[in-house]
Design a protein around this motif. Structure first.
Motif, mmCIF file in Angstrom:
data_model
loop_
_atom_site.group_PDB
_atom_site.id
_atom_site.type_symbol
_atom_site.label_atom_id
_atom_site.label_comp_id
_atom_site.label_asym_id
_atom_site.label_seq_id
_atom_site.Cartn_x
_atom_site.Cartn_y
_atom_site.Cartn_z
ATOM 1 N N ASP A 1 94.879 -29.185 3.487
ATOM 2 C CA ASP A 1 96.115 -28.407 3.543
ATOM 3 C C ASP A 1 96.577 -28.125 4.971
ATOM 4 O OD1 ASP A 1 98.058 -26.739 1.767
ATOM 5 O OD2 ASP A 1 97.512 -25.415 3.435
ATOM 6 N N HIS A 2 95.754 -27.416 5.757
ATOM 7 C CA HIS A 2 96.218 -27.116 7.112
ATOM 8 C C HIS A 2 95.065 -26.783 8.049
ATOM 9 C CE1 HIS A 2 95.928 -22.972 5.469
ATOM 10 N NE2 HIS A 2 95.648 -22.637 6.726
ATOM 11 N N ALA B 1 98.300 -33.232 0.792
ATOM 12 C CA ALA B 1 99.125 -32.348 -0.018
ATOM 13 C C ALA B 1 100.595 -32.690 0.139
ATOM 14 C CB ALA B 1 98.880 -30.906 0.400
ATOM 15 N N LYS C 1 100.020 -29.012 9.364
ATOM 16 C CA LYS C 1 100.171 -28.933 7.921
ATOM 17 C C LYS C 1 100.158 -30.333 7.316
ATOM 18 C CE LYS C 1 101.291 -27.377 3.820
ATOM 19 N NZ LYS C 1 100.277 -26.715 2.990
ATOM 20 N N ASP D 1 94.884 -35.437 6.084
ATOM 21 C CA ASP D 1 93.780 -34.648 6.612
ATOM 22 C C ASP D 1 92.874 -35.597 7.395
ATOM 23 O OD1 ASP D 1 91.281 -33.331 6.972
ATOM 24 O OD2 ASP D 1 91.638 -32.073 5.219
#
Length: 522
Positions: free
Chosen positions: A199-200, A23, A228, A42
């Motif tokens: 995302d996180h 992201a 993040k 990720d």
């Protein structure tokens, strides 16, 4: 150490280079007691049993302890084990009795022994075998005395230090390894409590944690740590300045504006410029004069400056990241100098002639296949392009072979290459041995079919000495690899991790030390 070890090696080699495409939009830093760290991708898998990617390794240490730790000075310090004895064939650890898993159950010596024996069992095809756990290791335990003993069939000089690389998994996680892909089951200071793929990742503190290195606890740590995903470097810089990230790595031009804004940085050092050489009999690089000439034709200093954006440093060791056990310089003075005239002389001495702008021999044009990363950013790609130009100008035909994280191991094991830009990232000199001796791919890690008798002799001597006692031999062995042009290493990347003014932390050989995190918000 067949396919399993090869997969582990690929993960280690690519850890530095993976950037991915996660992201790019920001998210707020989550409150007065939440620390948010920007990551480039990720990880996909946070299991310490199956993933050895660099991002996973950086996150794993927040939830998993090791038997012992490494202090800032490189010395071994207590952690889950409060005391130990060791030599090159065995190590015995006495464990603390207050260590518990995240579910509150105690971690026993037999549970740790079960993990070691799980990794050694060939049916489990563990990527940790041969890296974090020495081949043939046998683990036994006595829960009455809370002791664990590791024994190896062959001398293992860094047997004790190697335990710092094995994250300890609790019994329920070991019984169901697939459950750890997006969850944690360890004894570390944090547990993974939320996963938003792409995302996180949110980690929540364990207030009962008291058994960190040298007996440190979690009392002063932030309540939550959020990793993040922010793949774009300029976006990470903007989020740092906007107080939406607390810590992030920024290595390019944006570091200038972060420094101008007064943000301080901790530096992580990793191998970046490294060329592996294929010396298989069917390759032109099997000839040592050709190898020397091809490297002498390159301006390695210029290539290193381009690859690192002018922010790199000359390496002293082969493939070793921060805090290497042996720190003497094995590289300087042993690498071929930039000298195209001498390079041409070396080729002529090997029977090559220059015709039509290219070197030829017996009707064969001097050409090489060059695999190189594609996920390491524009600076490294520019350096690869420059290397191709320099070789072409010298009279060498170069065929580029782009690599991805998923194809590097397959390409190297195939042997269908001559010189590969593939930085390895290791922590101990003995981990180099399978890459530069023993079976070639696909049966082993010696992708370049290296046969350096002096390297094997010196490492044989070093293997018989415990820990730092063999450093003279380890250093001389690495120097032999450089002198014979079995490998070329010419620049390390110095990656700054910037932090907001109210955040403090420390960097070690793995990344951010979780026990060093502090938030000073009012």
């Amino acid at each position: 150490m067949k396919g399993v070890a090869r997969g582990a090696a690929t993960a280690v080699a690519l850890g530095l280079l993976a950037t991915g495409c996660g992201a790019t939009d920001g998210a707020g830093a989550g409150g007065s007691d939440t620390l948010t760290i920007g990551i480039t991708d990720d990880p996909g898998n946070v299991s310490p049993l199956t993933s050895l990617s660099k991002i996973t390794s950086e996150m794993t240490r927040f939830s998993y302890d090791t038997l012992v730790g490494v202090g800032p000075d490189g010395r071994i310090v207590p952690s889950v084990a409060e005391k130990w004895t060791s030599d090159t064939l065995s190590a015995t650890f006495t464990l603390r009795r207050d260590v518990t898993c995240a579910d509150g159950k105690p971690l026993t010596a037999s549970a740790i022994a079960a993990q070691y024996n799980y990794i050694v069992d060939p049916k489990n095809t563990s990527p940790l075998y041969g890296l974090a756990v020495a081949p043939g290791t046998v683990a036994t335990a006595d829960d009455a005395t809370n002791t664990l003993t590791l024994r190896t069939p062959e001398p293992t000089p860094f047997l004790l230090r190697g335990t710092t690389q094995l994250p300890l998994v609790c019994p329920s996680g070991l019984a169901a390894p697939d459950s750890l892909t997006h969850a944690t089951d360890g004894t570390g200071p944090y547990r993974l409590t939320e996963v938003a793929t792409g995302d996180h990742f949110t980690y929540t503190k364990r207030p009962d944690y008291l058994w960190g290195p040298n007996g440190t606890g979690s009392a002063e740590l932030p309540e939550r740590v959020v990793f993040k995903v922010v793949s774009n470097e300029s976006t990470r810089a903007n989020l740092l300045l906007g107080k939406q990230l607390d810590i992030a790595s920024v290595t390019g031009a944006d570091r200038i504006r972060l420094s101008a804004a007064g943000l301080k940085a901790q530096i992580q050092r990793d191998p970046l410029g490294m060329l592996l050489i294929n010396e298989g009999p069917e390759h032109v690089t099997a000839d040592p004069q050709v190898r020397w000439a091809l490297i002498a034709a390159l301006d390695l200093k210029q290539l290193g400056a381009v690859a690192s954006g002018g922010k790199g440093a000359a390496p002293a060791r082969v493939a070793t990241t921060m805090l290497p056990p042996c720190q003497a310089d094995a590289v300087s003075g042993n690498t071929p100098p930039h000298d195209p005239a001498r390079a041409a002389e070396a080729l002529r001495g090997a029977g090559w002639k220059k015709s039509g702008g290219y070197w030829t021999k017996d009707g064969r044009q001097l050409s090489i296949v060059l695999p190189h990363p594609t996920t390491a950013g524009s600076q490294l790609l520019s350096a690869v392009e420059l290397a191709v130009q320099q070789w072409k100008s010298f009279g060498v035909k170069v065929t580029r072979k782009p690599l991805t994280n998923g194809t590097t191991g397959e390409v190297l094991a195939s042997g269908q290459w001559d010189i590969s830009w593939t930085p390895l990232t290791l922590t101990q000199p003995d981990q180099l041995i399978p890459f530069f001796s023993g079976p070639a791919g696909p049966d082993g890690l010696n992708f370049g079919s290296i046969d350096n008798p002096e390297y094997k002799r010196l490492t044989g001597l070093a293997m018989a000495k415990p820990d730092l006692a063999g450093c003279d031999e380890w250093t001389a062995a690495e120097a032999e690899l450089i002198k014979r042009v079995d490998v070329v290493t010419f620049v390390d990347m110095l990656s700054p991790h910037f932090a907001r003014h109210d955040t403090t932390f420390a960097i070690d050989g793995i990344g951010i030390d979780p026990m060093s995190l502090r938030l000073n918000r009012k």
